[in-house]
Design a protein around this motif. Structure first.
Motif, PDB file in Angstrom:
ATOM      1  N   UNK A 235     -44.340 -15.573 -18.032  1.00 55.81           N
ATOM      2  CA  UNK A 235     -43.217 -16.520 -18.113  1.00 55.81           C
ATOM      3  C   UNK A 235     -41.882 -15.845 -17.831  1.00 55.81           C
ATOM      4  N   UNK A 236     -41.899 -14.544 -17.568  1.00 59.92           N
ATOM      5  CA  UNK A 236     -40.672 -13.787 -17.315  1.00 59.92           C
ATOM      6  C   UNK A 236     -40.113 -14.029 -15.930  1.00 59.92           C
ATOM      7  N   UNK A 237     -38.861 -13.640 -15.748  1.00 64.78           N
ATOM      8  CA  UNK A 237     -38.110 -13.917 -14.528  1.00 64.78           C
ATOM      9  C   UNK A 237     -38.768 -13.381 -13.256  1.00 64.78           C
ATOM     10  N   UNK A 238     -39.182 -12.111 -13.251  1.00 63.69           N
ATOM     11  CA  UNK A 238     -39.718 -11.507 -12.024  1.00 63.69           C
ATOM     12  C   UNK A 238     -41.026 -12.187 -11.610  1.00 63.69           C
TER      13      UNK A 238
ATOM     14  N   UNK B 245     -48.927 -13.149 -21.558  1.00 60.69           N
ATOM     15  CA  UNK B 245     -48.381 -14.493 -21.318  1.00 60.69           C
ATOM     16  C   UNK B 245     -46.858 -14.469 -21.282  1.00 60.69           C
ATOM     17  N   UNK B 246     -46.251 -13.660 -22.125  1.00 57.99           N
ATOM     18  CA  UNK B 246     -44.785 -13.553 -22.109  1.00 57.99           C
ATOM     19  C   UNK B 246     -44.323 -13.003 -20.764  1.00 57.99           C
ATOM     20  N   UNK B 247     -45.036 -12.022 -20.228  1.00 56.88           N
ATOM     21  CA  UNK B 247     -44.648 -11.486 -18.920  1.00 56.88           C
ATOM     22  C   UNK B 247     -44.821 -12.550 -17.831  1.00 56.88           C
TER      23      UNK B 247
ATOM     24  N   UNK C 211     -43.069  -3.326 -14.850  1.00 56.26           N
ATOM     25  CA  UNK C 211     -43.988  -3.117 -15.970  1.00 56.26           C
ATOM     26  C   UNK C 211     -43.934  -1.672 -16.460  1.00 56.26           C
ATOM     27  N   UNK C 212     -43.957  -0.717 -15.548  1.00 54.46           N
ATOM     28  CA  UNK C 212     -43.914   0.685 -15.950  1.00 54.46           C
ATOM     29  C   UNK C 212     -42.557   1.077 -16.529  1.00 54.46           C
ATOM     30  N   UNK C 213     -41.492   0.486 -16.042  1.00 59.84           N
ATOM     31  CA  UNK C 213     -40.158   0.808 -16.557  1.00 59.84           C
ATOM     32  C   UNK C 213     -39.945   0.270 -17.962  1.00 59.84           C
TER      33      UNK C 213
END
Length: 166
Positions: A88-91, A84-86, A50-52
């Motif tokens: 659904x993200x890979x990590x 919500x997009x995060x 998230x920070x990167x």
């Protein structure tokens, strides 16, 4: 590790919508380390990501707290769409799948989250002799001026008319 203390009184601008997301876990069975450790250890990698990639993900900031059994992270986001997009993200999906495979409905560890959508003008903050913290890490950190001296004045856009503010 010294914090940069801002002497005096500060607030944040409240001219944009924000999302406050609380997420955490509770260790229900302390000795069941095999069950709760994977949940606990999944979070640092996600926070690092998230920070990167703050700008592209819409992530603003996070504060973390650890109790004897319960942890909580207070995250600030630009929008629910970004959050919500995060999710659904890979990590995040990898961590969620691993949780369900290793823990599932086992009662050794619990997880929770709460999401709050806060409209511009309907939140305020004050920081005195503090490092940038909470909303001040997420939004623009500004000195308090006479027109923002009270909580009611900082919430001025939340009220219908300025005449209500005295």
């Amino acid at each position: 590790m010294g914090a940069n203390i801002f002497e005096g009184s500060y607030t944040t601008e409240n001219n944009e919508d924000i999302v406050v997301f609380l997420i955490g876990m509770r260790i229900n069975k302390r000795r069941a380390v095999r069950k709760w450790w994977p949940v606990f250890s999944a979070m640092p990698g996600m926070i690092r990501e998230l920070y990167q990639h703050k700008e592209e993900l819409g992530f603003l900031s996070v504060e973390s707290y650890f109790g004897l059994r319960t942890t909580v992270m207070i995250q600030y986001w630009k929008s629910t769409e970004d959050l919500m997009a995060y999710a659904k993200g890979e990590k995040h999906l990898h961590a969620w799948r691993a949780f369900n495979q290793k823990v599932g409905n086992n009662d050794a560890v619990g997880v929770y989250h709460e999401t709050y959508v806060i409209k511009k003008g309907s939140y305020e903050s004050i920081y005195r002799n503090m490092p940038a913290y909470g909303l001040a890490n997420a939004l623009k950190h500004i000195p308090i001026t006479p027109d923002k001296k009270s909580a009611k004045k900082r919430l001025a856009t939340h009220y219908n008319t300025k005449e209500e503010i005295k």
